[in-house]
Every structure is written in C-alpha cells, then in structure tokens.
Design an enzyme around this catalytic site. Structure first.
Site, PDB file in Angstrom:
ATOM      1  N   ARG A  48     -58.290 -17.274  29.284  1.00 30.70           N
ATOM      2  CA  ARG A  48     -58.561 -17.615  27.885  1.00 30.70           C
ATOM      3  C   ARG A  48     -59.575 -18.757  27.846  1.00 30.70           C
ATOM      4  O   ARG A  48     -59.323 -19.836  28.394  1.00 30.70           O
ATOM      5  CB  ARG A  48     -57.256 -18.030  27.184  1.00 30.70           C
ATOM      6  CG  ARG A  48     -57.490 -18.478  25.764  1.00 30.70           C
ATOM      7  CD  ARG A  48     -56.218 -18.756  24.983  1.00 30.70           C
ATOM      8  NE  ARG A  48     -56.610 -19.333  23.716  1.00 30.70           N
ATOM      9  CZ  ARG A  48     -56.184 -20.508  23.244  1.00 30.70           C
ATOM     10  NH1 ARG A  48     -55.277 -21.213  23.911  1.00 30.70           N
ATOM     11  NH2 ARG A  48     -56.649 -20.963  22.107  1.00 30.70           N
ATOM     12  N   HIS A  63     -62.357 -23.497  18.868  1.00 29.58           N
ATOM     13  CA  HIS A  63     -61.418 -24.439  19.486  1.00 29.58           C
ATOM     14  C   HIS A  63     -61.896 -25.851  19.122  1.00 29.58           C
ATOM     15  O   HIS A  63     -62.287 -26.634  19.985  1.00 29.58           O
ATOM     16  CB  HIS A  63     -61.333 -24.214  20.992  1.00 29.58           C
ATOM     17  CG  HIS A  63     -60.051 -24.709  21.595  1.00 29.58           C
ATOM     18  ND1 HIS A  63     -59.194 -23.906  22.326  1.00 29.58           N
ATOM     19  CD2 HIS A  63     -59.472 -25.929  21.579  1.00 29.58           C
ATOM     20  CE1 HIS A  63     -58.150 -24.629  22.736  1.00 29.58           C
ATOM     21  NE2 HIS A  63     -58.300 -25.860  22.297  1.00 29.58           N
ATOM     22  N   GLU A  92     -54.987 -23.458  17.050  1.00 30.50           N
ATOM     23  CA  GLU A  92     -54.227 -24.571  16.474  1.00 30.50           C
ATOM     24  C   GLU A  92     -54.874 -25.151  15.216  1.00 30.50           C
ATOM     25  O   GLU A  92     -55.253 -26.320  15.166  1.00 30.50           O
ATOM     26  CB  GLU A  92     -54.032 -25.688  17.512  1.00 30.50           C
ATOM     27  CG  GLU A  92     -53.324 -25.228  18.775  1.00 30.50           C
ATOM     28  CD  GLU A  92     -52.884 -26.368  19.688  1.00 30.50           C
ATOM     29  OE1 GLU A  92     -53.185 -27.530  19.388  1.00 30.50           O
ATOM     30  OE2 GLU A  92     -52.230 -26.086  20.705  1.00 30.50           O
ATOM     31  N   ASN A 143     -49.122 -21.414  20.808  1.00 29.67           N
ATOM     32  CA  ASN A 143     -49.193 -22.516  21.762  1.00 29.67           C
ATOM     33  C   ASN A 143     -47.916 -23.324  21.622  1.00 29.67           C
ATOM     34  O   ASN A 143     -47.586 -23.795  20.529  1.00 29.67           O
ATOM     35  CB  ASN A 143     -50.397 -23.422  21.477  1.00 29.67           C
ATOM     36  CG  ASN A 143     -51.715 -22.757  21.827  1.00 29.67           C
ATOM     37  OD1 ASN A 143     -51.738 -21.622  22.318  1.00 29.67           O
ATOM     38  ND2 ASN A 143     -52.811 -23.460  21.589  1.00 29.67           N
ATOM     39  N   TYR A 180     -45.286 -26.257  23.608  1.00 26.05           N
ATOM     40  CA  TYR A 180     -45.107 -27.213  24.712  1.00 26.05           C
ATOM     41  C   TYR A 180     -43.740 -27.877  24.756  1.00 26.05           C
ATOM     42  O   TYR A 180     -43.270 -28.229  25.821  1.00 26.05           O
ATOM     43  CB  TYR A 180     -46.166 -28.330  24.618  1.00 26.05           C
ATOM     44  CG  TYR A 180     -47.571 -27.879  24.919  1.00 26.05           C
ATOM     45  CD1 TYR A 180     -48.407 -27.383  23.919  1.00 26.05           C
ATOM     46  CD2 TYR A 180     -48.066 -27.949  26.207  1.00 26.05           C
ATOM     47  CE1 TYR A 180     -49.698 -26.972  24.205  1.00 26.05           C
ATOM     48  CE2 TYR A 180     -49.367 -27.541  26.501  1.00 26.05           C
ATOM     49  CZ  TYR A 180     -50.180 -27.056  25.499  1.00 26.05           C
ATOM     50  OH  TYR A 180     -51.448 -26.645  25.785  1.00 26.05           O
ATOM     51  N   GLU A 192     -50.846 -20.860  25.118  1.00 23.23           N
ATOM     52  CA  GLU A 192     -50.862 -22.113  25.880  1.00 23.23           C
ATOM     53  C   GLU A 192     -49.432 -22.558  26.134  1.00 23.23           C
ATOM     54  O   GLU A 192     -48.576 -22.473  25.249  1.00 23.23           O
ATOM     55  CB  GLU A 192     -51.549 -23.262  25.105  1.00 23.23           C
ATOM     56  CG  GLU A 192     -53.046 -23.198  25.079  1.00 23.23           C
ATOM     57  CD  GLU A 192     -53.668 -24.369  24.304  1.00 23.23           C
ATOM     58  OE1 GLU A 192     -53.052 -25.454  24.234  1.00 23.23           O
ATOM     59  OE2 GLU A 192     -54.768 -24.161  23.767  1.00 23.23           O
ATOM     60  N   TRP A 240     -51.715 -23.702  30.237  1.00 22.56           N
ATOM     61  CA  TRP A 240     -52.669 -24.756  29.919  1.00 22.56           C
ATOM     62  C   TRP A 240     -52.477 -25.859  30.940  1.00 22.56           C
ATOM     63  O   TRP A 240     -51.417 -26.444  30.978  1.00 22.56           O
ATOM     64  CB  TRP A 240     -52.476 -25.297  28.500  1.00 22.56           C
ATOM     65  CG  TRP A 240     -53.545 -26.299  28.214  1.00 22.56           C
ATOM     66  CD1 TRP A 240     -53.524 -27.645  28.475  1.00 22.56           C
ATOM     67  CD2 TRP A 240     -54.841 -26.011  27.687  1.00 22.56           C
ATOM     68  NE1 TRP A 240     -54.730 -28.212  28.150  1.00 22.56           N
ATOM     69  CE2 TRP A 240     -55.550 -27.230  27.663  1.00 22.56           C
ATOM     70  CE3 TRP A 240     -55.474 -24.840  27.243  1.00 22.56           C
ATOM     71  CZ2 TRP A 240     -56.870 -27.302  27.198  1.00 22.56           C
ATOM     72  CZ3 TRP A 240     -56.775 -24.930  26.781  1.00 22.56           C
ATOM     73  CH2 TRP A 240     -57.452 -26.149  26.757  1.00 22.56           C
ATOM     74  N   GLU A 293     -59.043 -34.407  27.456  1.00 23.38           N
ATOM     75  CA  GLU A 293     -57.885 -34.203  26.579  1.00 23.38           C
ATOM     76  C   GLU A 293     -58.136 -34.898  25.229  1.00 23.38           C
ATOM     77  O   GLU A 293     -57.377 -35.754  24.787  1.00 23.38           O
ATOM     78  CB  GLU A 293     -56.619 -34.692  27.292  1.00 23.38           C
ATOM     79  CG  GLU A 293     -55.303 -34.557  26.538  1.00 23.38           C
ATOM     80  CD  GLU A 293     -54.903 -33.149  26.117  1.00 23.38           C
ATOM     81  OE1 GLU A 293     -55.498 -32.161  26.590  1.00 23.38           O
ATOM     82  OE2 GLU A 293     -53.991 -33.049  25.293  1.00 23.38           O
ATOM     83  N   PHE A 336     -53.659 -32.051  32.538  1.00 26.08           N
ATOM     84  CA  PHE A 336     -52.824 -30.866  32.291  1.00 26.08           C
ATOM     85  C   PHE A 336     -53.161 -29.721  33.247  1.00 26.08           C
ATOM     86  O   PHE A 336     -52.647 -28.611  33.107  1.00 26.08           O
ATOM     87  CB  PHE A 336     -53.005 -30.367  30.848  1.00 26.08           C
ATOM     88  CG  PHE A 336     -52.171 -31.113  29.829  1.00 26.08           C
ATOM     89  CD1 PHE A 336     -52.577 -32.340  29.332  1.00 26.08           C
ATOM     90  CD2 PHE A 336     -50.966 -30.578  29.378  1.00 26.08           C
ATOM     91  CE1 PHE A 336     -51.802 -33.024  28.389  1.00 26.08           C
ATOM     92  CE2 PHE A 336     -50.190 -31.253  28.442  1.00 26.08           C
ATOM     93  CZ  PHE A 336     -50.606 -32.479  27.946  1.00 26.08           C
TER      94      PHE A 336
END
Ligand SMILES: *[C@@H]1O[C@H](CO)[C@@H](O)[C@H](O)[C@H]1NC(C)=O
Ligand SMILES: *[C@@H]1O[C@H](CO)[C@@H](O)[C@H](O)[C@H]1NC(C)=O
Ligand SMILES: *[C@@H]1O[C@H](CO)[C@@H](O)[C@H](O)[C@H]1NC(C)=O
Ligand SMILES: *[C@@H]1O[C@H](CO)[C@@H](O)[C@H](O)[C@H]1NC(C)=O
Length: 493
Positions: free
Chosen positions: A97, A142, A189, A328, A330, A399, A449, A456, A465
């Site tokens: 991706r 993005h 996002e 996504n 986390y 992600e 990710w 970042e 990451f």
C-alpha cells in the site's frame, strides 16, 4: 452476492498456518501487505517538477514539528525504488500500500498543468512493483494537499473546488495507472485531516481558533473539511465506476481510522458512550459513504454545525458505492459518559465521552512509544465486528503496527531486535484471525504500518514504526528488523 461468494471462499479455503509454534489461521487468499505514504518516505520534495503541498509549508513553519523535521529527504525512497522493492521481494511481500503525491502529478493541484515527470515516476514505481509480483494498493490522498489549492481556494473548506480538483486528480490517476493498479483508496484517515488539521491544528494546514499563522475556527471547520472530503470521495468513486471499473476490473474504497472504544463499565450510559464514540469517529465518514447521511446521533448533538447533504449529493453518495471498508486500527481505550458538563461546542463536546487507558488502577495494555498507543489486541477483534455489523462490507485492515518504547534511543543492535513489535503484530493478527474464523467477519487483508521507519508527521523522525530500520545518519541505510523476518515467515506459511 459478492459477499456471499467471499464468505463461502473463506470457509472453503481456510487453512491453518503456524508461526513459531503458535497457530494463526488465515484464509488461503488473504492479502498480507505492508504500507507507506508518499510524504513520509519519498523525499525529493523539489525534484522533477513537484509542487509544494500543505505538509511542505507546515513542516517548514518553525515550531510545528518535533525538532523542525521535514519530509524534504525522508527515507529518500524516491531515489531507491529498486532497492526498496528488493527488500519487499526478500520478504515475500505480494501487496504494497503506497500513496501518490498529488503535487508531483499536478504541481498546482489543478488539471491544467500536468507534470509528465511525476507521471513517469509513478509509472516506473508501479512497473517495478508489478514486475516483481507485487500488487499495489494505491492511496490517492494521504494528507498532502497541493499548497496552491489551499492558498487559492481554501483547500478542504471549499466544497465545490475540492470536488472538482480531487475529481480531476483521481481521474488522471485512474487513466494513467489503472491498467496496473487494481485497488484504489481515495482518502487515508480523513478524521485526521479534519480534526488534527482544522480543530487543534497539530497537522497541516495547522488551522484552529487560536492557531498562528493559520487562524481558523475549531468549531465549524472540522465539519466543513470532512463534508468536502466525503463528497470528493464520492466524486472519485463515481468517476471510477462510470469510466474505469468495467474495463480495468479494479476496486475502490476509503480508509478510516479508529481506536476501539471499550465501555468502561456495564452501565447503559457507558455502553451508549462507547457506541457514540464509534459513530463520531468512524460513522462520521462511513455512514455517509455507505448509508447516504451522517449518523443521527451526530445530527442530534451537533445540530446545524454539521453540514447537510443536498438531495443530489445524497443521490451521489448512494450511487458511489465503495467496494470495501479500509480500516486503520492501532489501539483501544475505555470510554464512559462524561461526568462533567463541558462549555465547549466543538466536535469533542458533541461526542461527549471521556476516555482513559486505565480501569481500577490497571492499564488497558502496555504502552508503546507513542503515548496514544496501548497494546490491546482484543480491541481489533471487537472493532472489525462493529464495522461489519454496521456496514456489511468486506474489510481491509489498511494499517496496523506500533512503535517500540524508546526505540529511537536504543543502540542499533537492540533496535533491530524488535521483539515488542513482533508480539504486537502476533497479537493483533491473531485477534483478526479470530474475527474471521469465529465471528465470520470478512476481513480480506492486512497491511503492517510501516514497511520502514519514516517521517512520523509532527513527531518527526523520533517515532519509529518500521519493520525495516532506517539509519538516517548513515545515508538512510535500511536493515530488516526481527519483525520483518517474523512477518516474512508468516506470509510464507
Ligand atoms: C502555479 O501556482 C503558482 C502560485 O500559486 C503560480 O505562480 C503559477 O503561475 C502557477 N502555475 C501554473 C502553471 O498554473
Ligand atoms: C454530556 O453528557 C452528560 C452526562 O454524561 C450530560 O449531562 C450532558 O448534558 C451531555 N452534553 C451534551 C452536549 O450532550
Ligand atoms: C532479541 O531479544 C530477545 C529478548 O528480548 C533475546 O532473547 C534474543 O536473544 C535477542 N536476539 C538477538 C539476535 O539479539
Ligand atoms: C547512499 O546510498 C545511495 C543509495 O543506496 C547510494 O547510491 C550512494 O552511493 C550512497 N552514498 C554514500 C556516500 O554511501
């Protein structure tokens, strides 16, 4: 119909894989990939005719990013396509991706000025990937809006200009690359673009009520930006469906981000708070694109601050059906009803929940390097269930990953032995596998990710990451971490 076939396939093709003695079963055709974004890795910010984006301007504004870090060089990926794709090949990765920098193709954001060298670059990148048996999943946006669109039209605050220019850009991408790219993600996002960009101003374009130099309106602008993005997504999807999907045979969707919000207690008001948080976070975007309007709870809470879709816009949203849900994910937090009344009138006041990472003095999980990231694998299973129950659509986890506590300060040998990350990935993949096998949630793929340490955003280069270590001080040398080797083994099996 496609879903029924998909579920049947899942059932028929399920195979058991083993990793380090632990079983993680996945369907045979499950997509294992890894992810990056243009501004975070490419560098070459002024090369080959690329125009500036809002992130170039923001990162060069003193005080906006950690240690003033910018993406001018980043991981220098722009000049290392062959080298980086070889690292993917070494791992056996079949899906990647990536995102396209809008202002490389259209330096001013507008279709009247196409930069052929930008098109050549992505043609080259896509060709290298395809030649090596890697299928690209391409994100159109993005976070790197061409600066000119922001300066001249107000960027995402201008709905009509957004729909027109994003639509033109998307069309150019489908036309130029759609013969080889079969999976498109319109936005990454959009919640971050709207809230971090326009409510607290910690991301580009750095607008908020008290922000400088971009003074905005933290109450109104996040809702306006989100509204333009949702409609721009719909324009791109409709363009793809009408003009390209049949001949090119690909798929298109949007990627949204959310933690899972676990109710702090069994009390009905905390259960409601959890649901409200999920609807404010994911439903804000997903309800319009899958159901044609904002969640009723947002309308009740935000009233006329939340824009309305006109009749024809609703028709557009309903026509422009996304093929999948990009998620996504986390981390997880506990959520409860707010105990105190807030005098604010912004998005968070409307959401009206309290979040914490502790219950009865016990943390919900181990904290990673980023203070927002607690390791809570079971939350991944709950969130994909929530998404599927509400939208009944195939899901890609576009992600998931973590930074390792203190990773940036560890000596190289310890940094590349990232057992913390291996156990994070193992836990989350296991939870996703359970969602597929035991709950019948159609998760079709997963992207770690990130492929490598990178820029970042406002945290600069201090948060790592990557499953590849990037030594920024030593000519950006890449080294596979233990997690890259672990993931390679998983993919093989
Ligand atoms: C692009 O935008 C810049 C600044 O807004 C302007 O100076 C330049 O003329 C524009 N170029 C084209 C080709 O439109
Ligand atoms: C937020 O929730 C509290 C109760 O938890 C309630 O007293 C208050 O009126 C709510 N505020 C809004 C804006 O919904
Ligand atoms: C990596 O770290 C683990 C413990 O965290 C240790 O057992 C292992 O020996 C280390 N491996 C290498 C190659 O240093
Ligand atoms: C830095 O890395 C690039 C890409 O691998 C290479 O072409 C270049 O020669 C290296 N420069 C030095 C000084 O090692």
């Amino acid at each position: 119909m496609r879903l029924v076939i998909f579920c049947t396939l899942l059932f028929v093709l399920s195979v058991i894989t083993f990793t380090r003695g632990h079983k993680i079963p996945f369907p045979k055709d499950f997509v294992f990939g890894t992810a990056t974004a243009a501004y975070q890795i490419e560098g070459a910010a002024k090369e080959d005719g690329r125009g500036p984006s809002i992130w170039d301007e923001f990162s060069h504004t003193p005080g906006k990013t950690f240690q003033g870090a910018t993406g001018d060089v980043a991981c220098d990926h722009y000049h290392r396509l062959e080298e980086d794709v070889k690292l993917m090949v070494d791992m056996g990765i079949k899906y990647y991706r990536m995102s396209i920098s809008w202002s490389r193709l259209l330096p001013n954001g507008t279709i009247d000025n196409i930069n052929q060298r930008g098109i050549d670059h992505y043609n080259k990148e896509i060709d290298i990937l395809v030649k090596n048996g890697i299928k690209p999943f391409v994100t159109l946006y993005h976070w790197d809006l061409p600066l000119n669109l922001h300066k001249k039209y107000g960027g995402w605050l201008n709905k009509d200009a957004s729909m027109k220019h994003f639509g033109d850009y998307a069309d150019l991408c489908f036309k130029s690359f759609g013969d080889r790219v079969k999976n498109w993600i319109t936005f990454n996002e959009a919640w971050c673009s709207s809230v971090l960009g326009y409510l607290n101003g910690v991301h580009a374009p750095g607008r908020c009520t008290n922000c400088k130099p971009e003074q905005g309106d933290s109450i109104k602008e996040p809702y306006l930006a989100a509204h333009s993005i949702i409609l721009s997504h719909a324009v791109a999807v409709e363009t793809y469906k009408k003009r390209y999907q049949q001949s090119q045979g690909g798929f298109i969707g949007m990627t949204m981000n959310s933690d899972w919000g676990e109710p702090l207690t069994d009390k009905p008001e905390d259960q409601d708070a959890s649901e409200r948080m999920m609807e404010f976070q994911l439903g804000w975007f997903a309800d319009p694109i899958f159901k044609g309007d904002y969640p009723p709870v947002m309308r009740r809470q935000a009233g006329s601050l939340l824009p309305t879709f006109t009749y024809s816009e609703k028709q557009l949203l309903l026509r422009a059906k996304s093929d999948f849900f990009g998620l996504n994910h986390y981390s997880t937090a506990y959520v409860s009803a707010r105990s105190s009344v807030s005098n604010d009138n912004d998005y968070f006041a409307h959401m009206n929940v309290s979040t914490t990472h502790e219950k009865d003095g016990k943390p919900i999980g181990v904290m990673a390097d980023s203070p927002w990231l607690y390791v809570v694998p079971w939350g991944a299973r709950r969130i994909v269930n929530w998404v599927y129950n509400r939208y009944r659509i195939k899901i890609y986890v576009t992600e998931n990953g973590c930074d390792v506590p203190n990773e940036d300060k560890l000596p190289f040998d310890q940094a590349i032995n990232d057992t913390f990350r291996v156990s994070y990935l193992h836990g989350y993949l296991n939870a996703i596998s359970e969602a597929i096998q035991q709950d019948n949630v159609p998760v079709a793929g997963y992207f770690v990710w990130s492929f490598m340490d990178n820029y970042e955003w406002a945290d600069g280069y201090a948060k790592r990451f990557g499953i590849h270590y990037v030594d920024y001080a030593k000519n950006n040398t890449r080294t596979a971490k233990a997690s890259a080797k672990w993931y390679a083994e998983l993919i093989k099996q």
